[in-house]
Design a protein around this motif. Structure first.
Motif, PDB file in Angstrom:
ATOM      1  N   GLU A 109       0.851  -1.200   0.000  1.00 36.83           N
ATOM      2  CA  GLU A 109       0.000   0.000   0.000  1.00 36.83           C
ATOM      3  C   GLU A 109       0.893   1.260   0.000  1.00 36.83           C
ATOM      4  N   LEU A 110       1.925   1.193   0.826  1.00 33.58           N
ATOM      5  CA  LEU A 110       2.864   2.309   0.945  1.00 33.58           C
ATOM      6  C   LEU A 110       3.658   2.495  -0.357  1.00 33.58           C
ATOM      7  N   LEU A 111       4.076   1.396  -0.928  1.00 37.14           N
ATOM      8  CA  LEU A 111       4.807   1.428  -2.204  1.00 37.14           C
ATOM      9  C   LEU A 111       3.961   2.116  -3.272  1.00 37.14           C
ATOM     10  N   LYS A 159       7.635   5.908  -5.464  1.00 35.88           N
ATOM     11  CA  LYS A 159       9.041   6.258  -5.654  1.00 35.88           C
ATOM     12  C   LYS A 159       9.828   5.038  -6.154  1.00 35.88           C
ATOM     13  N   TYR A 160       9.368   3.864  -5.745  1.00 36.13           N
ATOM     14  CA  TYR A 160      10.071   2.626  -6.087  1.00 36.13           C
ATOM     15  C   TYR A 160       9.132   1.620  -6.750  1.00 36.13           C
ATOM     16  N   ALA A 161       9.752   0.698  -7.474  1.00 37.16           N
ATOM     17  CA  ALA A 161       9.049  -0.513  -7.922  1.00 37.16           C
ATOM     18  C   ALA A 161       9.801  -1.690  -7.323  1.00 37.16           C
ATOM     19  N   LYS A 214       6.830   2.252 -11.316  1.00 32.00           N
ATOM     20  CA  LYS A 214       6.955   2.676  -9.916  1.00 32.00           C
ATOM     21  C   LYS A 214       5.608   2.581  -9.185  1.00 32.00           C
ATOM     22  N   GLY A 215       5.672   2.109  -7.947  1.00 35.81           N
ATOM     23  CA  GLY A 215       4.456   1.950  -7.157  1.00 35.81           C
ATOM     24  C   GLY A 215       3.923   0.522  -7.197  1.00 35.81           C
ATOM     25  N   PRO A 235       2.868  10.005   0.847  1.00 31.35           N
ATOM     26  CA  PRO A 235       3.210  11.321   0.274  1.00 31.35           C
ATOM     27  C   PRO A 235       2.597  12.466   1.079  1.00 31.35           C
ATOM     28  N   LYS A 236       3.306  13.605   1.059  1.00 33.39           N
ATOM     29  CA  LYS A 236       2.781  14.799   1.739  1.00 33.39           C
ATOM     30  C   LYS A 236       1.587  15.310   0.947  1.00 33.39           C
ATOM     31  N   LEU A 237       0.568  15.750   1.669  1.00 33.22           N
ATOM     32  CA  LEU A 237      -0.613  16.276   0.982  1.00 33.22           C
ATOM     33  C   LEU A 237      -0.358  17.709   0.540  1.00 33.22           C
ATOM     34  N   ASP A 238      -0.943  18.100  -0.579  1.00 34.33           N
ATOM     35  CA  ASP A 238      -0.807  19.505  -0.979  1.00 34.33           C
ATOM     36  C   ASP A 238      -2.068  20.295  -0.618  1.00 34.33           C
TER      37      ASP A 238
END
Ligand code: AMP
Ligand code: MG
Length: 267
Positions: free
Chosen positions: A48-50, A55-57, A114-115, A255-258
């Motif tokens: 879920e975090l990935l 950022k990564y696969a 990614k993801g 991820p940071k929310l905008d």
């Protein structure tokens, strides 16, 4: 379990002859199955975090001799994973179109975005395994491929692909037992092909080819692990633990929310 013990240290020989396919590192079946359950739920969280962080696969490469347990590993280890962000690619004998390209062409197209998590059931390593054993290309061609593979995997790693490679190590007697079970079971017979029994005769050639592939292509960014695979429950435990540890080491963050969620008014 200390997963480093299963890793082929970069720059060293894989020493397959010295690795026992029956090893269970002191685990009992019960303990291993309990640990697998924990790893499965941890893996679901990490996936879920990935996916959220993107950022990564994660690329998981599975190689083994016939009946080594590639399919069973995917079924058991990945059973808690969300199919939406996971892909499995099985590499068969190349088509005419694939043979018309370089050997990495079909592989590169299947690398996970990614993801997501991508699993290779067989891989570019077949091009230094079956291809070498059956002399499908001359030695001058396959022997250069270790270098191309290392460069290819380095390129992927540099762009955020975490690569884990597993050789499911079964013994020759265990393969015989599994072949016999396959033939005896009406629900498993379909998996057997006469070619498998012919390939078995080339066991030593395959082991030599694996020994070189694992020794030449285990790097920090794409390590090979030799998984003792006679005991399916230990195999599942070891593979799941290594995957969980690798994902944890990425130190992923949501991820940071905008936007400020407190300021949202839902009417
Ligand atoms: P299976 O995984 O049992 O469906 O079998 C797939 C077959 O495809 C195996 O016999 C592999 O050795 C073969 N295969 C996979 N990749 C290659 C390749 N690059 N060149 C030749 N044969 C391959
Ligand atoms: Mg087969």
């Amino acid at each position: 379990m200390d997963s480093d013990k299963l890793m082929v240290k970069p720059g060293s020989r894989a020493r397959l002859a010295g690795r026992d396919p029956d090893d269970a590192f002191g685990y009992t079946k019960d303990k291993a199955e309990q640990a697998l359950l924990k790893h499965q739920s941890k893996l679901a969280e990490l996936q879920e975090l990935l996916y959220a962080e993107k950022k990564y696969a994660l690329l998981i490469v599975l190689q083994a001799l016939d009946a080594g347990g590639k399919d069973g590993t995917i079924r058991h280890v990945m059973s808690g994973v969300n199919p939406q962000s996971c892909s499995v690619t099985s590499f068969k004998a190349p088509t005419a179109e694939e043979l018309g390209h370089d050997f990495l062409w079909r592989i590169h197209k299947a690398v996970p975005i990614k993801g997501t998590i991508g699993i290779f059931n067989r891989s570019h390593y077949e091009d230094v395994l079956v291809v070498r054993v059956h002399k499908l290309v001359p030695k001058s061609v396959w022997s250069e491929r270790y270098r191309y593979i290392n460069d290819f995997e380095d390129t992927l790693a540099a762009s955020g692909v975490k690569i884990l490679k597993f050789f499911l190590n079964i013994g020759k007697d265990e393969q015989k037992k599994r072949f016999k079970e396959r033939l005896a079971d009406p629900c498993k017979r379909w998996k057997a092909t006469p070619a498998d029994f012919e390939e078995r005769k080339l066991w030593d050639d395959y082991i030599a080819a694996f020994e070189d592939a694992l020794s030449n292509c285990s790097s920090k960014s794409a390590p090979w692990y030799v998984i003792p695979a006679n005991k399916k429950w230990f195999r599942n435990l070891a593979v799941s633990q290594i995957i969980v540890e690798a994902l944890q080491s990425l130190d992923m963050k949501f991820p940071k929310l905008d936007f400020d969620p407190k300021k949202i008014v839902i009417k």
